[in-house]
Design a protein around this motif. Sequence first.
Motif, PDB file in Angstrom:
ATOM      1  N   TRP A  38       0.824  -1.199   0.000  1.00 20.22           N
ATOM      2  CA  TRP A  38       0.000   0.000   0.000  1.00 20.22           C
ATOM      3  C   TRP A  38       0.866   1.262   0.000  1.00 20.22           C
ATOM      4  CZ3 TRP A  38      -0.523   3.936   3.642  1.00 20.22           C
ATOM      5  CH2 TRP A  38      -1.607   4.806   3.442  1.00 20.22           C
ATOM      6  N   THR A  39       1.995   1.226   0.714  1.00 19.78           N
ATOM      7  CA  THR A  39       2.867   2.402   0.762  1.00 19.78           C
ATOM      8  C   THR A  39       3.445   2.726  -0.609  1.00 19.78           C
ATOM      9  OG1 THR A  39       4.710   0.960   1.370  1.00 19.78           O
ATOM     10  CG2 THR A  39       3.503   2.005   3.155  1.00 19.78           C
ATOM     11  N   PHE A  40       3.739   1.688  -1.370  1.00 17.07           N
ATOM     12  CA  PHE A  40       4.260   1.922  -2.718  1.00 17.07           C
ATOM     13  C   PHE A  40       3.201   2.531  -3.610  1.00 17.07           C
ATOM     14  CE2 PHE A  40       6.362   1.665  -6.581  1.00 17.07           C
ATOM     15  CZ  PHE A  40       5.663   0.910  -7.481  1.00 17.07           C
ATOM     16  N   ARG A  41       1.961   2.075  -3.460  1.00 12.65           N
ATOM     17  CA  ARG A  41       0.883   2.630  -4.276  1.00 12.65           C
ATOM     18  C   ARG A  41       0.624   4.089  -3.921  1.00 12.65           C
ATOM     19  NH1 ARG A  41      -1.705  -2.432  -3.302  1.00 12.65           N
ATOM     20  NH2 ARG A  41      -3.025  -1.424  -1.738  1.00 12.65           N
ATOM     21  N   MET A  42       0.809   4.432  -2.645  1.00 17.32           N
ATOM     22  CA  MET A  42       0.598   5.819  -2.237  1.00 17.32           C
ATOM     23  C   MET A  42       1.696   6.733  -2.791  1.00 17.32           C
ATOM     24  SD  MET A  42      -2.197   6.160  -0.572  1.00 17.32           S
ATOM     25  CE  MET A  42      -1.921   7.740   0.185  1.00 17.32           C
ATOM     26  N   LYS A  43       2.912   6.233  -2.843  1.00 17.80           N
ATOM     27  CA  LYS A  43       4.034   7.041  -3.298  1.00 17.80           C
ATOM     28  C   LYS A  43       4.286   6.930  -4.801  1.00 17.80           C
ATOM     29  CE  LYS A  43       6.581   6.790   1.063  1.00 17.80           C
ATOM     30  NZ  LYS A  43       7.859   6.390   1.705  1.00 17.80           N
ATOM     31  N   SER A  44       3.502   6.122  -5.472  1.00 16.44           N
ATOM     32  CA  SER A  44       3.787   5.853  -6.881  1.00 16.44           C
ATOM     33  C   SER A  44       3.604   7.084  -7.749  1.00 16.44           C
ATOM     34  CB  SER A  44       2.902   4.719  -7.384  1.00 16.44           C
ATOM     35  OG  SER A  44       1.531   5.096  -7.257  1.00 16.44           O
ATOM     36  N   ARG A  45       2.828   8.057  -7.303  1.00 17.81           N
ATOM     37  CA  ARG A  45       2.622   9.261  -8.110  1.00 17.81           C
ATOM     38  C   ARG A  45       3.767  10.267  -7.956  1.00 17.81           C
ATOM     39  NH1 ARG A  45      -2.078  10.865 -10.269  1.00 17.81           N
ATOM     40  NH2 ARG A  45      -1.707  13.013  -9.599  1.00 17.81           N
ATOM     41  N   GLU A  46       4.669  10.047  -7.024  1.00 17.37           N
ATOM     42  CA  GLU A  46       5.797  10.950  -6.840  1.00 17.37           C
ATOM     43  C   GLU A  46       6.951  10.563  -7.773  1.00 17.37           C
ATOM     44  OE1 GLU A  46       7.010  11.133  -2.832  1.00 17.37           O
ATOM     45  OE2 GLU A  46       5.190  12.107  -2.103  1.00 17.37           O
ATOM     46  N   ILE A  47       7.456  11.551  -8.484  1.00 18.35           N
ATOM     47  CA  ILE A  47       8.551  11.324  -9.426  1.00 18.35           C
ATOM     48  C   ILE A  47       9.867  11.642  -8.725  1.00 18.35           C
ATOM     49  CG2 ILE A  47       9.499  11.918 -11.677  1.00 18.35           C
ATOM     50  CD1 ILE A  47       6.744  12.925 -12.474  1.00 18.35           C
ATOM     51  N   PRO A  48      10.800  10.718  -8.660  1.00 18.78           N
ATOM     52  CA  PRO A  48      12.119  11.037  -8.070  1.00 18.78           C
ATOM     53  C   PRO A  48      12.796  12.152  -8.861  1.00 18.78           C
ATOM     54  CG  PRO A  48      11.839   8.670  -8.333  1.00 18.78           C
ATOM     55  CD  PRO A  48      10.703   9.309  -9.061  1.00 18.78           C
ATOM     56  N   THR A  49      13.205  13.198  -8.163  1.00 20.42           N
ATOM     57  CA  THR A  49      13.760  14.383  -8.811  1.00 20.42           C
ATOM     58  C   THR A  49      15.030  14.812  -8.098  1.00 20.42           C
ATOM     59  OG1 THR A  49      11.520  15.100  -9.396  1.00 20.42           O
ATOM     60  CG2 THR A  49      13.282  16.734  -9.579  1.00 20.42           C
ATOM     61  N   ALA A  50      16.061  15.080  -8.877  1.00 15.17           N
ATOM     62  CA  ALA A  50      17.325  15.594  -8.341  1.00 15.17           C
ATOM     63  C   ALA A  50      17.462  17.053  -8.745  1.00 15.17           C
ATOM     64  CB  ALA A  50      18.506  14.780  -8.864  1.00 15.17           C
ATOM     65  N   ALA A  51      17.523  17.940  -7.747  1.00 15.55           N
ATOM     66  CA  ALA A  51      17.750  19.364  -7.995  1.00 15.55           C
ATOM     67  C   ALA A  51      19.255  19.617  -7.942  1.00 15.55           C
ATOM     68  CB  ALA A  51      17.015  20.209  -6.969  1.00 15.55           C
ATOM     69  N   LEU A  52      19.862  19.794  -9.100  1.00 10.93           N
ATOM     70  CA  LEU A  52      21.312  19.923  -9.226  1.00 10.93           C
ATOM     71  C   LEU A  52      21.677  21.401  -9.352  1.00 10.93           C
ATOM     72  CD1 LEU A  52      24.054  18.574  -9.501  1.00 10.93           C
ATOM     73  CD2 LEU A  52      23.613  18.260 -11.936  1.00 10.93           C
ATOM     74  N   VAL A  53      22.177  21.986  -8.261  1.00 11.98           N
ATOM     75  CA  VAL A  53      22.560  23.405  -8.244  1.00 11.98           C
ATOM     76  C   VAL A  53      24.001  23.517  -8.732  1.00 11.98           C
ATOM     77  CG1 VAL A  53      22.762  25.482  -6.846  1.00 11.98           C
ATOM     78  CG2 VAL A  53      21.004  23.785  -6.302  1.00 11.98           C
ATOM     79  N   LEU A  54      24.178  24.147  -9.899  1.00 10.90           N
ATOM     80  CA  LEU A  54      25.492  24.221 -10.537  1.00 10.90           C
ATOM     81  C   LEU A  54      26.122  25.594 -10.481  1.00 10.90           C
ATOM     82  CD1 LEU A  54      24.736  22.092 -13.721  1.00 10.90           C
ATOM     83  CD2 LEU A  54      25.955  21.379 -11.670  1.00 10.90           C
ATOM     84  N   GLY A  55      25.369  26.628 -10.117  1.00 11.50           N
ATOM     85  CA  GLY A  55      25.935  27.972 -10.060  1.00 11.50           C
ATOM     86  C   GLY A  55      25.661  28.757 -11.331  1.00 11.50           C
ATOM     87  N   VAL A  56      26.050  30.017 -11.293  1.00 10.52           N
ATOM     88  CA  VAL A  56      25.740  30.928 -12.398  1.00 10.52           C
ATOM     89  C   VAL A  56      26.722  30.818 -13.558  1.00 10.52           C
ATOM     90  CG1 VAL A  56      24.590  32.588 -10.896  1.00 10.52           C
ATOM     91  CG2 VAL A  56      27.047  32.759 -11.261  1.00 10.52           C
ATOM     92  N   ASN A  57      27.755  30.019 -13.436  1.00 12.74           N
ATOM     93  CA  ASN A  57      28.703  29.836 -14.543  1.00 12.74           C
ATOM     94  C   ASN A  57      28.109  28.877 -15.565  1.00 12.74           C
ATOM     95  OD1 ASN A  57      28.907  27.976 -12.420  1.00 12.74           O
ATOM     96  ND2 ASN A  57      30.890  27.258 -13.117  1.00 12.74           N
ATOM     97  N   VAL A  58      27.145  29.407 -16.327  1.00 13.88           N
ATOM     98  CA  VAL A  58      26.354  28.577 -17.235  1.00 13.88           C
ATOM     99  C   VAL A  58      27.208  27.937 -18.318  1.00 13.88           C
ATOM    100  CG1 VAL A  58      24.337  28.587 -18.767  1.00 13.88           C
ATOM    101  CG2 VAL A  58      24.381  30.089 -16.767  1.00 13.88           C
ATOM    102  N   THR A  59      28.268  28.608 -18.742  1.00 11.51           N
ATOM    103  CA  THR A  59      29.092  28.062 -19.826  1.00 11.51           C
ATOM    104  C   THR A  59      29.809  26.778 -19.416  1.00 11.51           C
ATOM    105  OG1 THR A  59      30.840  29.571 -19.129  1.00 11.51           O
ATOM    106  CG2 THR A  59      29.435  30.274 -20.935  1.00 11.51           C
ATOM    107  N   ASP A  60      29.957  26.537 -18.106  1.00  5.93           N
ATOM    108  CA  ASP A  60      30.608  25.309 -17.642  1.00  5.93           C
ATOM    109  C   ASP A  60      29.636  24.151 -17.469  1.00  5.93           C
ATOM    110  OD1 ASP A  60      32.892  26.784 -17.556  1.00  5.93           O
ATOM    111  OD2 ASP A  60      32.829  27.157 -15.403  1.00  5.93           O
ATOM    112  N   HIS A  61      28.334  24.412 -17.602  1.00  8.57           N
ATOM    113  CA  HIS A  61      27.347  23.373 -17.323  1.00  8.57           C
ATOM    114  C   HIS A  61      27.368  22.253 -18.354  1.00  8.57           C
ATOM    115  CE1 HIS A  61      24.722  26.291 -14.704  1.00  8.57           C
ATOM    116  NE2 HIS A  61      25.954  26.159 -14.273  1.00  8.57           N
TER     117      HIS A  61
END
Length: 715
Positions: free
Chosen positions: A91-114
């Motif tokens: 049941w716990t898996f069914r409750m959490k199944s709508r959540e998408i695993p997401t990684a918020a990757l903070v790289l900084g303002v140096n966009v050219t290095d991304h």
Amino acid sequence: MSTCSVSKGCFVFKPSPKKRRVSQKTAIHFREGKNDSEDSELRFDTCQSLWNQIKLETEQIQEDLNKQLLDNLVSFLRRSHSEFQGKTTEWTFRMKSREIPTAALVLGVNVTDHDLTFRNLSEALQSNITPYIALLEAKDCSGIKNLMQKLMGQLMNCSTDVVSLEDEDYVQVSQNRVRCSMKSLVDWYESVTKKTDSEILSKRRTSSSKHQQSPPVVIIFKDMESFTTKVLQDFIVISSQHICELPLVLIFGIATSPMIIHSLLPHSVSSLLCIELFQSLSCKEHLSTVIDKLLLTSQFPFKLGEKVLQVLINIFLYHDFSVWNFIRGFQLCIVEHFYSQPLSVLCCQLADAKKRVNSLSHDQCENIRRLPSFRRYVERQEAEKQIALLTADSFLKETTQKLLEDLHVYHENYVSVLRCLHVFTCSLPKYPLGKQIRELHCACLENRVWETEDYESSLQLARMLNKSDLETMLQQCVEILVSSGNEFDKAVEKLKEFLTQFQKLEVAEAFQEQDVSVSSQKELQKKTDLYHLQKTLLELKDSRRSKKLTKFEMLRFEVVDYIDSLVRNYLVPADHKTLHEVVYFNTASVLRGHLNAAPRIALHTALNNPYNYLKNQALKSDGGSISNKAPDICIVYKLHLECGRLINLVDWLEAFSTVVTAVEEPNADAASSDQVDDIIHARFIRAVSELELLGFIKPSKQKTDHVARLTWGGC
């Protein structure tokens, strides 16, 4: 290659990048410089070899710095769909199944290095987790249809057509055409994961043994801030409805702050994401590592002067925070040094440089004699040796080998003592010599650092350090000098002796002071008379002023003075060393001209002096004259500089015609002169239109036959 078409047309088949032949004219252009010499090809090969070594080192630095971040992301992806792997129905898996695993990757303002970071991330995920990775950019995903088309095109590696997501009835298309919907993506994933023994899957998986049984589908949003809110919301809502069938993992590339997720997405949408935050290394720390590995080392012979290094650091700090652009600027310095300095052929490893000295020609020996640092060296020698250095090439080569060896030893000793000084100054209050070692390095390159006020204040603060800090700093200095070689054996012994003395210090003086203070308090308690009380207090005050230094304070002064002696002996500025021009690039103006764009000045130079760019001898003229050989726009531009705020077009045309027809024969017939006038009129109109396009003039509403001038000051 054949085409099927009903109508006639021109079909262009671009060759693949692998098959394109790169022109090998770089070495030829390198040899065609103003300093063309017999060893230009050797200089070019040395330059290319040095840059290849530096490029490999920078890639290794990038890999080492991102290793921890990539390992954390890989472990996050491995555990993100553990329930999906086990096919659990709790049941716990069914409750959490709508959540998408997401990684918020903070790289900084140096966009050219991304881009480099995402490329390394994709390679790490493909080799360890999953072959199904898609990188999405905001410029390609203006709508949800475009996003799905781009996503499926990358995942399925086939051409796709945008079909309405709401339309359930679609026509069966060819084998290479698929429907851009989440249901089609789910069906494709199920079919691919079932065909584990097929050849298609084995080709797509780079290391199938490391991949999971049902590998997740990773979608990377490279620039999340640039995506429109509606596109992100629609995609997340649609994806959450299929998360039980399709193991999606989202990675958001963030340049500013993780709060941008909640700013772009409402709570009803962000609640569908199971977000975990990942922080990349600071770009300033990355730059410090690059400088430490590339400049503060004897591995690479090429060095940067103080002004040149300051230009690159200022561009980094005040423009883009891009380490990649800093490395590109460093590459430009290497190319410019080897291109403009004939003696850069000796900018290589010491063993190779000594061999090349023996094969120097007489012209190259004369180049060595012209160096300012070598001329100062000759002036300090005796008369006989001066004559030998200026006349005998063989003696000059022997001296040059010794001077290059001394320069190499100087660099090794300089870096070691610089690190020791940084250990003492990096933790002082207000950081008089800077917090980063690059700031201390620039200060030492600029002038004698021990003559500056910041250095004196640093010594004063160092003389107030406590015992534990001093012992820690001395231990770090011992480790630095031990790894430097046999040059600092005496210094290592001296520092170890200081450490031994610190360890043997007894606390008897502290107890003695405590006893003195107690006895004085007892005497104060005995004498209650005001006169005797004041007299006792004055005596205590005088005794404190004339108090002798303790053993610890005397030892602390000795330590600071010894570090000061090392600084004075080894941190001499590089421009005081003979033959520093061979390995140091100091032309900051050239670098600034290449990297700091000044389009208005360049445009004025091109129009006012076209010879500067065209290199045509016919365009050479005196400063105030206007040549009729110059392009029409240059003539018109020079004439407009002589006018005021409003320019009369008729007078301007007459002046232009006078300059253009200055050398024409006076006995030309009338018909031909009328024809020439028409041509000159057309040329003038075109030149004026070009000036208006460039923004130098504009039409005036005050007078119809006038134009208004927009620029002043000549540039």
